[in-house]
Design a protein around this motif. Structure first.
Motif: not given
Lengths: 329, 329
Positions: B142-144, B167, B169, B202, B205-206, B211
């Motif tokens: 996951d992204w946060c 991951q 940011l 976000v 990048h992701s 996120a």
């Protein structure tokens, strides 16, 4: 087969009975001969063009819940047999004589529940069950606030709270309709909207620090009251926006009281989550329907062909309980 | 023993070194000889009279985290022995040469972590761990979004995300300080506040829908950006209000995207939950500290007697990482 289709967005009269072809059920799918379909407020919005269904769902046939019998089995079905009475949630298309669903997203109609009543069960009870218990974490002994109690979801929530040994305070604008809701759904307490601070009413009735869960269908303009009615570490679950979409929020109070705000919808659920809820329903709620502890509150039945009339009736806001369309065949 | 007490609310100079008596440890309690105490922004608020501690905690001695050695055992202790190096969260009172805590809320200092560094661990890492994983449900892959990344909690969050294969940011107002934070804490991406829409950054990048979790320390005025940066069914966890307390919320968007907003604090946690977090820390985080995968970012040490100087330094907002008070005896 016949379906009710939206012929250009607008008032109730854009709902027209038309012919549609239904493909054969695919792998794991069943064709359900629909006996009855519940009417939901989202259907009125969809009719007006304000609530398009998720991708992959026919946009012009409303209907989010059904009850009927399995009339055709696709390849690979193992759970259902021809003639089984089933009910369930769909993302659209239930205003129809037949529909296709995956067999695993169907819910076996509990013993002793007529199909004409079963069609009023899935949306109200699954929404309320998920909001109170799965999202809100309501437990036996907890208090919850149901706002508004006179809605289909509200009536189901009152029954569910009682069935799971929690206590519900229901709110409503009309004192008489609220009293009927309380008698029907077993609310432990009621509060007429606008008659005083909701938080004080909750504390007075519960004798405690506030509600563990506030189930809200009102939305804009009511958030602060909801958060004040909720206890520290309590949860407001938003499932509707009857009063509007915009609001202010005091993040300082939210942090001081460590509260949470959760928004959920049913219609957007992908297949695998509808299936999970259907399996959970059979395990946890079906026995309570079979025992008579839970039952849908039905206001009125309409023939499928009179869907427009049902929409008019709902828009008047005098009903208490579900409006059901019956496929008279 | 000596403690730093707040002698009338106000500027840093109200922090004065005074003598206090400490009672003998009660059942299950230990006396910890404090080697070091972390400084937190909440201490500055408490000094100004803006953040009173919970009931039962001395209001005039700040300090929410400590590291030291067990110097006295109350009756019934089984977990700790004299001389054990421990660290932990308290609701106040850590700006002191000694403090009393229940043995089960202490965390064994991981191998190879000096006490002067360990004092900077509990608040930042437990806040970030609880926010991202326990409240936010962040998972591997996951992204946060960490807002702001240059805070003590932010730096810990960046490390934790990496250590658990998620991951992060990180955002910050100052590009240079943010770059240092990224180098220190291993942020996968950064975004300078005000340099463009956060949600777009976000997504860029992701390469994804947003996120899973947004950890927010800013508060008022940033909620809409946070919710836009979060994915559908994503969670914004609010742990601070550096920018203000009041905001607007679009409940329609919240419902459409089925998002959640959760506010949490550490200081209000009752004993049993501090204990639960301490046990969880030893199980899940201590091995990562022992392996060097996690380590506190320390900006500067100050003698306990110079607590006022440490507060001044924090208020200037030029630090990156924890400020630590050292009990020089």
């Amino acid at each position: 087969m016949k379906v009710i289709a939206i012929q250009g967005h607008g008032g109730p009269d854009v709902l027209q009975l038309v012919d549609r072809e239904l493909p054969a059920p695919g792998r794991g799918e069943v064709r359900v001969e629909v006996r009855a379909a519940g009417v939901n407020r989202a259907d009125l919005l969809q009719r007006q063009g304000l609530y398009p269904p998720p991708p992959g769902v026919a946009a012009d046939v409303p209907g989010l819940e059904y009850a009927g019998t399995v009339a055709e089995l696709g390849p690979g079905c193992t759970l259902r047999q021809l003639g089984d009475p089933v009910m369930g949630l769909v993302a659209g298309g239930a205003y129809a004589q037949s529909l296709l669903v995956h067999e695993r997203e169907t819910i076996a109609v509990p013993e002793a529940l007529p199909l004409a009543a079963a069609a009023g069960v899935p949306e109200a009870f699954l929404t309320a069950y998920r909001a109170l218990f799965l999202e809100g974490g309501l437990g036996a002994g907890d208090w919850c606030v149901i706002r508004a109690a006179t809605s289909g979801v509200g009536l189901a929530a009152g029954q569910l709270a009682g069935a799971f040994a929690a206590q519900a305070l229901g709110t409503g604008r009309d004192a008489q309709r609220l009293a009927r809701a309380a008698a029907t759904a077993g609310f432990a307490a009621t509060h007429v909207e606008g008659s005083g601070p909701l938080a004080e009413a909750v504390r007075a009735h519960s004798g405690g620090p506030g509600a563990a869960v506030v189930l809200d269908l009102l939305g804009g303009g009511h958030l602060q009251e909801n958060l004040q009615a909720a206890a520290e570490e309590g949860t407001v679950v938003s499932v509707g926006l009857l009063a509007g979409t915009q609001d202010r929020i005091d993040l300082g109070a939210l942090l001081m009281r460590r509260q949470r705000l959760i928004a959920m919808t049913m219609r957007s659920l992908p297949l695998e989550r509808r299936i999970a809820l259907a399996r959970l329903f059979e395990r946890r709620l079906s026995p309570l329907f079979a025992a008579g502890r839970l039952k849908p509150t039905i206001d009125r039945h309409f023939p499928l062909a009179d869907a427009a009339e049902a929409h008019r009736h709902m828009a008047q806001n005098h009903h208490l309980g579900k409006l059901i369309l019956i496929n008279t065949g």
